[in-house]
Write a protein that holds these residues in place. Structure first.
Motif, mmCIF file in Angstrom:
data_model
loop_
_atom_site.group_PDB
_atom_site.id
_atom_site.type_symbol
_atom_site.label_atom_id
_atom_site.label_comp_id
_atom_site.label_asym_id
_atom_site.label_seq_id
_atom_site.Cartn_x
_atom_site.Cartn_y
_atom_site.Cartn_z
ATOM 1 N N ALA A 30 0.865 -1.182 0.000
ATOM 2 C CA ALA A 30 0.000 0.000 0.000
ATOM 3 C C ALA A 30 0.895 1.223 0.000
ATOM 4 C CB ALA A 30 -0.884 -0.014 1.235
ATOM 5 N N PRO A 31 0.942 1.959 -1.099
ATOM 6 C CA PRO A 31 1.806 3.144 -1.136
ATOM 7 C C PRO A 31 1.199 4.287 -0.317
ATOM 8 C CG PRO A 31 0.711 2.819 -3.261
ATOM 9 C CD PRO A 31 0.234 1.736 -2.357
ATOM 10 N N PRO A 32 2.024 5.260 0.057
ATOM 11 C CA PRO A 32 1.491 6.412 0.798
ATOM 12 C C PRO A 32 0.345 7.046 0.021
ATOM 13 C CG PRO A 32 3.878 6.465 0.753
ATOM 14 C CD PRO A 32 3.461 5.360 -0.167
ATOM 15 N N GLY A 33 -0.711 7.426 0.742
ATOM 16 C CA GLY A 33 -1.875 8.040 0.094
ATOM 17 C C GLY A 33 -2.984 7.057 -0.162
ATOM 18 N N SER A 34 -2.693 5.762 -0.107
ATOM 19 C CA SER A 34 -3.757 4.783 -0.354
ATOM 20 C C SER A 34 -4.509 4.515 0.948
ATOM 21 C CB SER A 34 -3.168 3.483 -0.913
ATOM 22 O OG SER A 34 -2.260 2.915 0.000
ATOM 23 N N ARG A 35 -5.633 3.823 0.796
ATOM 24 C CA ARG A 35 -6.501 3.581 1.951
ATOM 25 C C ARG A 35 -6.824 2.096 2.026
ATOM 26 N NH1 ARG A 35 -9.909 7.017 4.942
ATOM 27 N NH2 ARG A 35 -9.571 8.850 3.675
ATOM 28 N N LEU A 36 -6.683 1.503 3.213
ATOM 29 C CA LEU A 36 -6.983 0.077 3.385
ATOM 30 C C LEU A 36 -8.499 -0.142 3.411
ATOM 31 C CD1 LEU A 36 -4.379 -0.985 6.119
ATOM 32 C CD2 LEU A 36 -4.157 -1.003 3.624
ATOM 33 N N PRO A 37 -8.934 -1.374 3.132
ATOM 34 C CA PRO A 37 -10.377 -1.643 3.144
ATOM 35 C C PRO A 37 -11.042 -1.258 4.464
ATOM 36 C CG PRO A 37 -9.223 -3.486 2.144
ATOM 37 C CD PRO A 37 -8.162 -2.550 2.660
ATOM 38 N N ASP A 38 -10.334 -1.304 5.587
ATOM 39 C CA ASP A 38 -10.969 -0.923 6.852
ATOM 40 C C ASP A 38 -10.959 0.586 7.070
ATOM 41 O OD1 ASP A 38 -8.419 -0.202 7.601
ATOM 42 O OD2 ASP A 38 -8.240 -1.638 9.244
ATOM 43 N N GLY A 39 -10.479 1.333 6.070
ATOM 44 C CA GLY A 39 -10.529 2.789 6.147
ATOM 45 C C GLY A 39 -9.226 3.437 6.584
ATOM 46 N N THR A 40 -8.253 2.647 7.029
ATOM 47 C CA THR A 40 -6.989 3.222 7.480
ATOM 48 C C THR A 40 -6.264 3.890 6.307
ATOM 49 O OG1 THR A 40 -6.812 1.346 8.960
ATOM 50 C CG2 THR A 40 -4.835 2.687 8.706
ATOM 51 N N ARG A 41 -5.800 5.101 6.554
ATOM 52 C CA ARG A 41 -5.089 5.827 5.507
ATOM 53 C C ARG A 41 -3.585 5.577 5.689
ATOM 54 N NH1 ARG A 41 -7.612 9.210 2.238
ATOM 55 N NH2 ARG A 41 -6.141 9.529 0.544
ATOM 56 N N ILE A 42 -2.908 5.238 4.590
ATOM 57 C CA ILE A 42 -1.467 4.977 4.656
ATOM 58 C C ILE A 42 -0.728 6.258 4.276
ATOM 59 C CG2 ILE A 42 0.434 3.598 3.718
ATOM 60 C CD1 ILE A 42 -1.649 2.011 5.363
ATOM 61 N N SER A 43 0.200 6.667 5.156
ATOM 62 C CA SER A 43 0.984 7.854 4.806
ATOM 63 C C SER A 43 2.456 7.552 5.086
ATOM 64 C CB SER A 43 0.511 9.045 5.652
ATOM 65 O OG SER A 43 0.495 8.655 7.007
ATOM 66 N N GLU A 44 3.311 8.399 4.566
ATOM 67 C CA GLU A 44 4.728 8.231 4.868
ATOM 68 C C GLU A 44 4.913 8.437 6.352
ATOM 69 O OE1 GLU A 44 7.824 10.015 2.531
ATOM 70 O OE2 GLU A 44 6.520 10.072 0.766
ATOM 71 N N ALA A 45 5.604 7.536 6.972
ATOM 72 C CA ALA A 45 5.693 7.635 8.424
ATOM 73 C C ALA A 45 7.102 7.332 8.859
ATOM 74 C CB ALA A 45 4.729 6.642 9.068
ATOM 75 N N THR A 46 7.410 7.793 10.056
ATOM 76 C CA THR A 46 8.705 7.444 10.646
ATOM 77 C C THR A 46 8.418 6.487 11.784
ATOM 78 O OG1 THR A 46 9.514 9.610 10.056
ATOM 79 C CG2 THR A 46 10.788 8.379 11.680
ATOM 80 N N ILE A 47 8.895 5.251 11.623
ATOM 81 C CA ILE A 47 8.611 4.243 12.635
ATOM 82 C C ILE A 47 9.894 3.986 13.413
ATOM 83 C CG2 ILE A 47 7.856 1.865 13.024
ATOM 84 C CD1 ILE A 47 6.344 2.159 10.287
ATOM 85 N N ARG A 48 9.857 4.345 14.685
ATOM 86 C CA ARG A 48 11.027 4.211 15.573
ATOM 87 C C ARG A 48 12.270 4.817 14.907
ATOM 88 N NH1 ARG A 48 11.363 0.434 19.876
ATOM 89 N NH2 ARG A 48 9.293 -0.208 20.467
ATOM 90 N N GLY A 49 12.076 6.001 14.366
ATOM 91 C CA GLY A 49 13.230 6.719 13.841
ATOM 92 C C GLY A 49 13.626 6.376 12.423
ATOM 93 N N VAL A 50 12.893 5.457 11.790
ATOM 94 C CA VAL A 50 13.229 5.089 10.416
ATOM 95 C C VAL A 50 12.043 5.408 9.517
ATOM 96 C CG1 VAL A 50 13.898 3.201 8.888
ATOM 97 C CG2 VAL A 50 14.725 3.249 11.254
ATOM 98 N N ALA A 51 12.311 6.071 8.398
ATOM 99 C CA ALA A 51 11.239 6.443 7.488
ATOM 100 C C ALA A 51 10.732 5.208 6.758
ATOM 101 C CB ALA A 51 11.742 7.472 6.474
ATOM 102 N N SER A 52 9.408 5.139 6.605
ATOM 103 C CA SER A 52 8.798 4.006 5.910
ATOM 104 C C SER A 52 7.853 4.559 4.872
ATOM 105 C CB SER A 52 8.041 3.117 6.914
ATOM 106 O OG SER A 52 7.430 2.049 6.231
ATOM 107 N N ARG A 53 8.051 4.150 3.618
ATOM 108 C CA ARG A 53 7.228 4.706 2.548
ATOM 109 C C ARG A 53 6.241 3.644 2.071
ATOM 110 N NH1 ARG A 53 10.798 6.154 -1.693
ATOM 111 N NH2 ARG A 53 8.904 6.666 -2.824
ATOM 112 N N GLY A 54 5.197 3.472 2.865
ATOM 113 C CA GLY A 54 4.168 2.514 2.491
ATOM 114 C C GLY A 54 4.124 1.355 3.462
ATOM 115 N N MET A 55 3.368 0.331 3.073
ATOM 116 C CA MET A 55 3.136 -0.779 3.993
ATOM 117 C C MET A 55 3.007 -2.071 3.210
ATOM 118 S SD MET A 55 -0.055 -0.938 6.613
ATOM 119 C CE MET A 55 -0.417 -2.342 7.639
#
Lengths: 804, 356
Positions: free
Chosen positions: A92-117
């Protein structure tokens, strides 16, 4: 039953919209509880190839992945345990939305950038659960749209299948319904089974020892299977149906069960001793370990599938652990059987082991469909697991369940439905659901239809069952609404029912609130109210299987519920704690199966009777609040033949309690609750209660009222204040007044009570207003005066009273 | 003689004219009843000027005596009337003034006659009863602690039916009875069997009452709840009659504008069976959260009495037919009044009870 429309469409042409299909099924008795869309929005997801997996610098459970998304390589943080370099997964790239409605955005997870899921099947909404991210089959290109490589788009109907319709617990059964409703024929799956080698009967032997519980046991042998995951299309269909994919062989058994309604079980044939299946009742205390690893103790009524060394499956419920198909399995013994529904239900319930298989067996599977289902599964194992199928099925039959023949009377059917449906039309409805139906025209007699019911409809046993089929396929919506044409129905309340309503209205009119309390109470209440069981039954009516101990005793009194209502509101600072309830109490009767259910009226009044107002002080509840309620109720109901008598009750204040009687029969109690009860029940000490049997009250209220002549001559009023000893009841004084007053005395009303300095120690003064009149003349002062003197003399003589 | 004429004559007389003018001025300036009384005393009192004058005329010459006597009496009459008129006016004003002083603050609360309430469920049961009484039904009752026979067996429920399990039905120990077939009725339907056993057809009855199921309480489940059962048995009763009866009931209960739908369903003791839906009042049928997107709310189970049930009670299904229906009172209350949680009905929270 969850029905994938993508799958269903394989067997029958569907209406254009799922909504139309749902309407159609609703109208024919298959209720649609939910419509679920799956795989929507997959255009927004892409296929990613994991290039590299590194440990996250500051989180043990997370990995840092470099993922090829076609045109670019993205860094994605992933928490799944199964992520490996080289695998293909949905992203799921940043900007997309999961079927349960969760919006995916670029995020920093524990100090590391993550571009999607990286996505699991659960996150994609195609599975209830997931162990890790989804692994896509090889062949897809990184960067491709997920919707182009994964056929996931589907609509799932969640259907409520009524217990009489086991045939509808299958895709083909639902297809049959849809075909009947749309005028089609079901397209049964066609397959060509290639059988090779020695006959199955050379490898497997089946003996049914208890034919009453197992009418048929068919077995097939499939060899040289390779155990691996099923293809996507099968996994997806199973998931849509709510079944978790396991491996190709197990998935095939589930798939064919969902398709045909016939539960199947795959044994590892090499682990079945001598390839010998014995179907028999368990010995009392016999044990076996089922697939879930639980050792189960069985009894004589449980049916087992055994080999010569012992149980290999709990029939119709769950397979055994020992013969389970594993990754190393190569030879399969496939079971397709018919078991007694009630027996399977019993075992599944006792063992608390509901399964998709037992669910179907306990409703009744088609005894005629065992072999075909086994063939279908063998074919799929051939296709998906590379198995070779031995010729023939070992088909052990303890008895043959024949199709049922029924006669449907045309005129009677139309008369029950109340619609003008012709015989041919009825026959066509029956044929549409694959029944054989033949019109028989009888000269001079009623037209009938001879019907043969296929074995997949065990619910159709009687003529009335066919009437229902005709009615539902004709359509309830088309039946004209009418009313019974009877002249026998005269509606009314009985006088007793009318009075009962009146009692409730009188009490509500006095400011009481009607409560409805649970009929089951905690046994603690019996201890609180009557620890020595002086008046409550020592053995009350109790529930054998209560939800909790708090709700385990059928109330012998209304009092506990009413006190709980007081406490509930008190705890919430709600004022005006004036309750009544009309309900039943339960007391065992000697030599009777059912307890006595008495209709009772209960009241509980607590704390403030009237709040402080700007023009008057507050009034607190006391004994006389409850007595006032009773007096007013009795006078509103025109009941005069009632009385109170000092009487102790273990739950009432010993000095402020009494028994209530109507027509000289005790019907209940009235008083302040005992301080011990008030404390234990956590209600105010000034809680007054009243509980009486309703039936005698209503009987008294229904007594005819004689006419009482209205006086035409003036009455004479006189006041009388007497001083008596404090121990003399007002009622005793009043009784003497009435007795001495003779026929001229018509009314006595106590209007004052005084104790204090102006009187002697322990004395009290009671003041009454007396009213005298005669119906035939105006009274003379002197005759009233002489009666009055007589009253005073009687009071002085009998009670030592003196005039004040 | 017109008043004006004698007043002119009076004014022409110096003495009487003087009295007249002064009395008129005094009358005019009298501001209250007390002052007015002063005027009366000053002129008409025993020592009042006019009284004294009239007492003095006996000493006058006969002709003068007649003239002064006549005019004096006319003046007296005039003055008495003027006093009365003025007095009336003053009293009205004074009463108005007195009443003004009695003004109350009408925004203070009235004396309290606190109202009680019927329980919402009781009100709904009565409403249901009255609709069916209007259609010719009688009310009947049966025990809440019931025998398996009436609750299940005679209602054509097979011995192995899941609803009979310990996890669904409360079973009861009645001390001394030694039987294990006693339970809390799971529906009001056993009353059907009891009433048919006791009464030959035709029969048009409803049976409201409590029922019990072993459900752990949550927003939509309560181990105790209320049902209203209905039964009509007669010659020639049809499924169409059931439809007409329940359509009438549903519209009366929920509103004449509501749609009613009958769906085939299954119950052990009726065949053909139906579930009855009413169109959703929240969304008007277009689909919403309350109706789970369907546009319909299920409110009733119903059907034609199964011939097996007639067999248990000794009715001949070839002679009579009938329909039966059952509805959950709490469900109707939840739908009709929007109460969000079934447990609220048995908390007896006054803040809820007072709303209905």
């Amino acid at each position: 039953m969850r029905v994938s429309l993508e799958w269903l469409a394989e067997y029958v042409d569907l209406p254009a919209s799922a909504h139309d299909l749902a309407e159609m099924l609703n109208g024919s008795g298959t209720a649609v509880e939910a419509v679920e869309e799956i795989g929507e929005g997959f255009e927004a997801f892409v296929v990613g190839r994991v290039l590299e997996v590194k440990a996250h610098p500051s989180a043990d459970r997370l990995s840092l992945c470099r993922v090829d998304l076609g045109g670019e390589v993205a860094d994605i943080v992933c928490g799944a345990p199964n992520v490996r370099p080289g695998m293909l997964s949905p992203v799921a790239p940043p900007g997309s939305r999961l079927p349960d409605g969760t919006r995916i955005s670029e995020a920093t997870i524990r100090g590391v950038a993550s571009r999607g899921m990286l996505l699991s099947e659960k996150e994609l909404g195609i599975s209830e659960e997931a162990d890790g991210i989804m692994v896509l089959e090889e062949g897809a290109k990184a960067g491709a749209r997920l919707s182009d490589v994964l056929a996931a788009r589907d609509t799932v109907l969640d259907l409520e299948i009524t217990p009489n319709r086991p045939d509808c617990l299958s895709m083909l059964g639902i297809a049959r319904e849809v075909a009947a409703l749309t005028g089609q024929k079901v397209k049964s799956p066609e397959f060509a089974l290639r059988e090779e080698g020695a006959p199955a009967a050379d490898a497997v032997r089946v003996d049914i020892e208890d034919g009453d519980l197992c009418s048929r046991y068919a077995a097939r042998v499939i060899e040289e299977v390779g155990i691996h995951a099923s293809p996507w299309w099968m996994r997806r269909r199973l998931q849509a149906a709510g079944v978790r994919p396991i491996s190709n062989v197990v998935d095939v058994t589930n798939y064919v069960m969902l398709e045909t309604g016939q539960p199947l079980h795959a044994f590892d044939l090499d682990l079945v001793k001598d390839g010998h299946i014995i179907v028999r009742r368990a010995a009392n205390g016999e044990a076996m370990t089922t697939l879930d690893g639980v050792e189960r103790r069985l009894a004589r009524d449980d049916l087992l599938i055994c080999d010569p060394s012992g149980p290999v499956a709990l029939a119709g419920v769950m397979g055994g652990e020992h013969t389970e198909v594993s990754a190393s399995t190569t030879r399969i013994l496939l079971e397709s059987a018919h078991f007694d529904p009630a027996n399977i239900m019993r075992t599944a319930r006792l063992q608390e082991l509901p399964s998709e298989a037992s669910y179907r067996f306990e409703r009744g599977v088609d005894p005629g469909g065992c072999v075909r289902a086994a063939d279908r599964a063998a074919f799929l194992m051939q296709e998906l697991a590379g198995g070779t199928v031995r010729p023939g099925a070992v088909d052990a039959r303890a008895r043959i369940i024949e199709p049922v023949s029924l006669v449907l009377r045309v005129r009677r059917t139309a008369a029950i439905i109340g619609a003008d449906i012709g015989g041919e039309e009825m026959a066509s409805y029956l044929r549409s659901i694959e029944l054989e139906a033949e019109m028989v025209k009888e000269d001079g007699g009623e037209d009938t239809i001879r019907v043969t019911v296929p074995t997949f409809r065990p619910d159709l046993e009687r003529e009335i069952d066919l009437v229902e089929e005709v009615a539902r396929l004709y359509g309830y919506g088309r039946i004209a609404p009418t009313l019974p044409r009877s002249s026998h129905n005269i509606g009314s309340l009985t006088p007793q029912q009318g009075k009962r309503r009146e009692v409730a209205r009188i009490l509500a009119g006095m400011g009481l609130h009607e409560a409805i309390c649970h009929a089951f109470i905690s046994p603690r209440w019996l201890e609180i109210l009557d620890p020595d069981r002086q008046c409550l039954p020592s053995a009350p009516v109790i529930l054998r299987n209560p939800i909790s101990e708090e709700m385990s005793v059928m109330r012998p009194l209304l009092l506990p519920g009413l006190l709980e209502a007081v406490r509930y509101n008190l705890n919430r600072q709600v004022a005006g704690l004036l309750f009544f309830e009309m309900g039943r109490t339960f007391v065992p009767r000697a030599r009777e199966k059912l307890p006595e259910e008495a209709q009772k009226l209960g009241c509980a009044l607590a704390a403030r009777w009237l709040p402080k107002q700007w023009h008057r002080d507050a009034e607190d509840v006391d004994f006389f609040a409850a007595k006032g309620i009773l007096e007013r109720l009795m006078s509103s109901l025109r009941v005069t033949s009632w009385d109170l008598r000092r009487e102790g009750f273990p739950f009432l204040h010993p000095a402020q309690s009494c028994a209530v009687s109507i027509r000289d029969r005790d019907v209940g109690f009235l008083g302040l609750v005992h301080p011990r009860v008030a404390a234990a029940a956590d209600v105010p000490p000034n809680t007054a209660v009243l509980e009486i049997a309703l039936d005698p009250l209503i009987a008294a209220a229904l007594e005819p009222l004689p006419y009482e002549e209205i006086p035409r001559y003036p009455s004479i009023q006189m006041d009388l204040a007497v001083v008596v000893d404090g121990g003399v009841d007002a009622g005793e004084v009043e009784d003497v007044i009435w007795e001495a007053g003779g026929e001229l005395l018509r009314e006595v009303r106590l209007f004052d009570l005084y104790r204090g300095d102006q009187l002697g120690e322990g004395e009290k003064s009671l003041a009454f207003s007396l009213s005298f009149y005669a119906l035939d003349r105006t009274l003379r002062d002197d005759e009233v005066r002489s009666v009055y003197e007589g009253i005073i003399a009687k009071l002085a003589g009998g009670l030592g009273a003196r005039l004040r | 003689m017109a008043a004006k004429d004698f007043l002119d004559e009076i004014r022409a007389d110096p003495e009487l004219g003087g009295i007249y003018e002064e009395a008129r001025a005094a009358l005019e300036s009298a501001a209250d009843s007390e002052a007015l009384e002063g005027v009366r005393v000053a002129y008409l009192g025993r020592k009042g000027r006019l009284s004294v004058l009239l007492q003095g005329i006996k000493r006058l010459e006969p002709e003068e005596k007649r003239r002064v006597g006549r005019l004096g009496n006319l003046l007296k009459g005039w003055l008495e009337k003027a006093l009365a008129d003025k007095g009336g006016l003053l009293r009205i004003g004074e009463m108005e003034e007195a009443l003004r002083r009695e003004e109350v603050d009408i925004t203070l609360p009235g004396r309290a006659f606190p109202a009680g309430t019927r329980h919402l469920l009781s009100s709904i049961i009565e409403e249901i009863e009255d609709i069916f009484i209007g259609m010719g039904y009688r009310l009947v009752e049966g025990p809440e602690v019931e025998l398996d026979y009436y609750n299940f067996e005679a209602l054509n429920t097979p011995a192995w039916h899941p609803s009979k399990s310990l996890s669904d039905t409360f079973y009861v120990d009645v001390p001394g009875s030694g039987s294990d077939d006693v339970l809390l009725r799971t529906q009001t339907s056993p009353v059907q069997v009891r009433v048919m056993e006791a009464t030959p057809p035709p029969l048009y009855v409803i049976a409201p009452g409590k029922a019990y199921r072993r459900d752990v309480p949550d927003a939509t489940h309560s181990p105790m709840f209320h049902q209203v059962e209905g039964l009509a048995v007669d010659e020639g009763i049809t499924l169409g009659d059931l439809k007409g009866t329940l359509e009438h009931f549903t519209r009366r209960m929920f509103g004449e504008e509501r749609d009613v739908r009958f769906r085939p369903h299954f119950f052990p003791f009726t065949e053909p069976s139906a579930e009855v839906d009413v169109s959703c009042n929240i969304c008007g049928g277009s689909g919403c959260r309350v109706c789970k997107g369907t546009g319909w709310l299920e409110i009733l189970g119903a059907g034609m009495v199964d011939p097996n049930v007639f067999g248990y009670v000794g009715y001949d299904p070839e002679e009579v037919s009938g329909f039966a229906f059952g509805m959950g009172v709490e469900r109707i209350a939840l739908l009709k009044y929007g109460v969000p949680d079934i447990r609220y009905f048995f908390d007896n929270d006054l803040r809820l009870l007072r709303q209905y």
